[in-house]
Design a protein around this motif. Structure first.
Motif, PDB file in Angstrom:
ATOM      1  N   GLY A 199      13.084  -9.625   5.192  1.00 28.58           N
ATOM      2  CA  GLY A 199      13.368 -10.113   3.402  1.00 28.58           C
ATOM      3  C   GLY A 199      12.580  -8.861   2.401  1.00 28.58           C
ATOM      4  N   CYS A 200      12.713  -9.027   1.766  1.00 22.93           N
ATOM      5  CA  CYS A 200      12.063  -7.656   0.276  1.00 22.93           C
ATOM      6  C   CYS A 200      10.295  -7.830   0.729  1.00 22.93           C
ATOM      7  CB  CYS A 200      12.167  -8.466  -0.260  1.00 22.93           C
ATOM      8  SG  CYS A 200      14.036  -8.646  -1.258  1.00 22.93           S
ATOM      9  N   LEU A 201      10.327  -5.953   0.575  1.00 22.03           N
ATOM     10  CA  LEU A 201       9.523  -5.422   0.731  1.00 22.03           C
ATOM     11  C   LEU A 201       8.457  -6.137  -1.110  1.00 22.03           C
ATOM     12  CD1 LEU A 201       7.540  -3.333   2.011  1.00 22.03           C
ATOM     13  CD2 LEU A 201       8.691  -1.689   0.639  1.00 22.03           C
ATOM     14  N   CYS A 202       7.138  -5.839   0.134  1.00 20.33           N
ATOM     15  CA  CYS A 202       6.101  -6.149  -1.897  1.00 20.33           C
ATOM     16  C   CYS A 202       5.785  -4.987  -2.263  1.00 20.33           C
ATOM     17  CB  CYS A 202       4.837  -7.075  -0.473  1.00 20.33           C
ATOM     18  SG  CYS A 202       3.463  -7.609  -2.051  1.00 20.33           S
ATOM     19  N   PRO A 203       5.774  -5.291  -3.714  1.00 20.71           N
ATOM     20  CA  PRO A 203       4.934  -3.506  -3.907  1.00 20.71           C
ATOM     21  C   PRO A 203       3.354  -3.654  -4.240  1.00 20.71           C
ATOM     22  CG  PRO A 203       6.731  -5.720  -5.580  1.00 20.71           C
ATOM     23  CD  PRO A 203       6.322  -5.478  -4.503  1.00 20.71           C
ATOM     24  N   VAL A 204       2.645  -4.948  -4.120  1.00 20.55           N
ATOM     25  CA  VAL A 204       1.834  -4.714  -3.954  1.00 20.55           C
ATOM     26  C   VAL A 204       0.706  -3.987  -2.428  1.00 20.55           C
ATOM     27  CG1 VAL A 204      -0.817  -5.799  -4.317  1.00 20.55           C
ATOM     28  CG2 VAL A 204       1.966  -6.354  -5.678  1.00 20.55           C
ATOM     29  N   THR A 205       1.815  -4.817  -1.381  1.00 21.97           N
ATOM     30  CA  THR A 205       1.082  -3.768  -0.406  1.00 21.97           C
ATOM     31  C   THR A 205       1.925  -2.791   0.190  1.00 21.97           C
ATOM     32  OG1 THR A 205       3.133  -5.423   0.613  1.00 21.97           O
ATOM     33  CG2 THR A 205       1.340  -6.156   1.099  1.00 21.97           C
ATOM     34  N   ALA A 206       2.508  -2.256  -0.490  1.00 22.11           N
ATOM     35  CA  ALA A 206       3.437  -1.409  -0.219  1.00 22.11           C
ATOM     36  C   ALA A 206       2.863  -0.596  -1.844  1.00 22.11           C
ATOM     37  CB  ALA A 206       4.943  -1.586  -0.725  1.00 22.11           C
ATOM     38  N   GLY A 207       2.551  -0.813  -2.477  1.00 23.82           N
ATOM     39  CA  GLY A 207       2.410   0.427  -3.443  1.00 23.82           C
ATOM     40  C   GLY A 207       0.569   0.748  -2.868  1.00 23.82           C
ATOM     41  N   ALA A 208       0.249  -0.005  -2.478  1.00 21.47           N
ATOM     42  CA  ALA A 208      -1.590  -0.294  -2.111  1.00 21.47           C
ATOM     43  C   ALA A 208      -1.243   1.052  -0.844  1.00 21.47           C
ATOM     44  CB  ALA A 208      -2.096  -1.134  -1.657  1.00 21.47           C
ATOM     45  N   ALA A 209      -0.342   0.955   0.011  1.00 20.12           N
ATOM     46  CA  ALA A 209      -0.271   1.729   1.137  1.00 20.12           C
ATOM     47  C   ALA A 209       0.649   3.139   0.653  1.00 20.12           C
ATOM     48  CB  ALA A 209       1.138   1.093   1.990  1.00 20.12           C
ATOM     49  N   ARG A 239      -2.236   6.410   1.796  1.00 15.44           N
ATOM     50  CA  ARG A 239      -2.037   7.579   2.181  1.00 15.44           C
ATOM     51  C   ARG A 239      -1.403   9.298   1.141  1.00 15.44           C
ATOM     52  NH1 ARG A 239       3.142   6.840   6.310  1.00 15.44           N
ATOM     53  NH2 ARG A 239       2.333   4.667   7.147  1.00 15.44           N
ATOM     54  N   ALA A 240      -2.266   8.805  -0.248  1.00  8.02           N
ATOM     55  CA  ALA A 240      -2.388  10.387  -0.537  1.00  8.02           C
ATOM     56  C   ALA A 240      -3.348  11.130  -0.678  1.00  8.02           C
ATOM     57  CB  ALA A 240      -2.526   9.736  -2.506  1.00  8.02           C
ATOM     58  N   GLY A 241      -3.687  10.908   0.145  1.00  8.41           N
ATOM     59  CA  GLY A 241      -5.006  11.492   0.597  1.00  8.41           C
ATOM     60  C   GLY A 241      -4.480  13.225   1.065  1.00  8.41           C
ATOM     61  N   ALA A 242      -2.977  13.196   1.693  1.00  7.61           N
ATOM     62  CA  ALA A 242      -2.887  14.401   2.163  1.00  7.61           C
ATOM     63  C   ALA A 242      -2.676  15.164   1.082  1.00  7.61           C
ATOM     64  CB  ALA A 242      -2.328  14.506   3.201  1.00  7.61           C
ATOM     65  N   GLY A 243      -2.221  14.312  -0.175  1.00  9.67           N
ATOM     66  CA  GLY A 243      -1.006  14.779  -0.892  1.00  9.67           C
ATOM     67  C   GLY A 243      -0.186  14.196  -0.969  1.00  9.67           C
ATOM     68  N   PRO A 244       0.369  14.180  -2.870  1.00 13.23           N
ATOM     69  CA  PRO A 244       2.062  13.787  -3.042  1.00 13.23           C
ATOM     70  C   PRO A 244       2.660  13.658  -1.745  1.00 13.23           C
ATOM     71  CG  PRO A 244       1.686  15.461  -4.277  1.00 13.23           C
ATOM     72  CD  PRO A 244       0.174  15.481  -3.806  1.00 13.23           C
ATOM     73  N   GLN A 245       4.012  12.465  -1.684  1.00 13.26           N
ATOM     74  CA  GLN A 245       4.329  12.818  -0.825  1.00 13.26           C
ATOM     75  C   GLN A 245       6.187  12.135  -1.049  1.00 13.26           C
ATOM     76  OE1 GLN A 245       3.099  12.084   3.551  1.00 13.26           O
ATOM     77  NE2 GLN A 245       1.271  12.115   3.343  1.00 13.26           N
ATOM     78  N   ALA A 246       7.120  12.175  -0.726  1.00  8.25           N
ATOM     79  CA  ALA A 246       8.404  11.872  -1.287  1.00  8.25           C
ATOM     80  C   ALA A 246       8.498  10.492  -0.167  1.00  8.25           C
ATOM     81  CB  ALA A 246       8.959  12.385  -1.274  1.00  8.25           C
ATOM     82  N   VAL A 247       9.021   9.359  -0.740  1.00  9.11           N
ATOM     83  CA  VAL A 247       8.887   8.336   0.116  1.00  9.11           C
ATOM     84  C   VAL A 247      10.101   7.188  -0.520  1.00  9.11           C
ATOM     85  CG1 VAL A 247       7.726   6.259   0.340  1.00  9.11           C
ATOM     86  CG2 VAL A 247       5.949   8.175   0.100  1.00  9.11           C
ATOM     87  N   THR A 248      11.037   6.743   0.535  1.00  3.38           N
ATOM     88  CA  THR A 248      11.959   6.065  -0.205  1.00  3.38           C
ATOM     89  C   THR A 248      11.267   4.505   0.458  1.00  3.38           C
ATOM     90  OG1 THR A 248      13.632   7.714  -0.223  1.00  3.38           O
ATOM     91  CG2 THR A 248      14.428   5.787   0.178  1.00  3.38           C
ATOM     92  N   LEU A 249      11.886   3.562  -0.168  1.00  2.00           N
ATOM     93  CA  LEU A 249      11.602   2.165   0.069  1.00  2.00           C
ATOM     94  C   LEU A 249      12.547   1.537   0.151  1.00  2.00           C
ATOM     95  CD1 LEU A 249       9.040   3.719  -2.114  1.00  2.00           C
ATOM     96  CD2 LEU A 249       8.220   1.409  -1.379  1.00  2.00           C
ATOM     97  N   ALA A 250      13.271   0.437   0.281  1.00  2.00           N
ATOM     98  CA  ALA A 250      14.185  -0.489   0.468  1.00  2.00           C
ATOM     99  C   ALA A 250      14.115  -1.485   0.262  1.00  2.00           C
ATOM    100  CB  ALA A 250      14.761  -0.204   2.174  1.00  2.00           C
ATOM    101  N   ASP A 251      14.387  -1.972  -0.029  1.00  2.00           N
ATOM    102  CA  ASP A 251      14.912  -4.062  -0.802  1.00  2.00           C
ATOM    103  C   ASP A 251      13.311  -3.619  -1.027  1.00  2.00           C
ATOM    104  OD1 ASP A 251      17.424  -4.548   0.171  1.00  2.00           O
ATOM    105  OD2 ASP A 251      16.681  -4.220   2.062  1.00  2.00           O
TER     106      ASP A 251
END
Length: 213
Positions: free
Chosen positions: A76-86, A90-102
């Motif tokens: 199904g669709c990705l949860c924005p809260v759990t995706a946002g927490a992840a 993961r920002a510890g190593a610096g901001p990264q480009a991420v693509t999220l689907a659905d």
């Protein structure tokens, strides 16, 4: 609109998320996200209410991100809260480009992107068709925003940019939830209340069946 303080909106959102089956840590993240959005006069309560209604009964782990080249949910669709927490974790190593689907209710991703950007003094651009926002420490700038209340975005990108571009958002101190959204959140929050027991009902009724005469 029903005005609440930002603290009241956060508490209601937290209880609603917990009532919908999220663990307390994730529920607290949801509450903080709603507070941040409401403080920037964006419909955070409405977004969370829509998310919880759409995912009611779906095990949270099925909508958690599988973080590959493109982040997706297991089903199904990705949860924005759990995706946002992840994303924030993961920002510890610096901001990264991420693509999220659905991604469901992508507006809820913004507070987490802002937290990730602020850790490194960077600016992140979050975008999906019809919407663009640049976030940095203490800053939110909107570009096109007609799709800000989208219930789903087929693809959301989050990437570093040189600096915020767009219209700044004034900060507010009240949360104006639409009646339907507040009612939905209250229904989910009510699931966290312990059901009354016979002993409790009798105790609350005073002497109950006890004759004190």
């Amino acid at each position: 609109m029903t005005p609440l303080s930002l603290g009241e909106a956060e508490a209601l959102a937290r209880k609603a998320a917990r009532g919908a089956g999220l663990d307390w840590g994730t529920a607290e993240e949801a509450g903080r996200a709603v507070r941040w959005l409401c403080a920037h006069q964006l419909p955070g309560g409405e977004a969370l209410a829509g998310l919880l209604m759409a995912s009611d009964g779906v095990p949270p782990q099925r909508r958690a991100p599988v973080c590959g080249a493109v982040w997706r949910a297991r089903a199904g669709c990705l949860c924005p809260v759990t995706a946002g927490a992840a994303l924030a974790d993961r920002a510890g190593a610096g901001p990264q480009a991420v693509t999220l689907a659905d991604l469901a209710w992508p507006l809820l991703l913004l507070p987490f992107a802002q937290a990730a950007a602020a850790r490194h003094g960077a600016t992140l651009r979050v975008a999906w068709p019809g919407f663009r926002a640049d976030v940095a420490a203490g800053a939110l700038a909107l570009g096109p925003a007609e799709a800000g209340e989208a219930a789903r975005a087929a693809e959301v990108t989050c990437r570093p940019v040189p600096g915020p571009q767009g219209e700044g958002r004034p900060r507010g101190y009240r949360a104006a939830l639409r009646p339907g959204a507040r009612a939905a959140l209250e229904r989910f929050a009510a699931r966290t209340y312990a059901p009354a027991t016979q002993a409790g009902r009798l105790a609350g009724a005073g002497a109950g069946l006890t004759d004190n005469d």
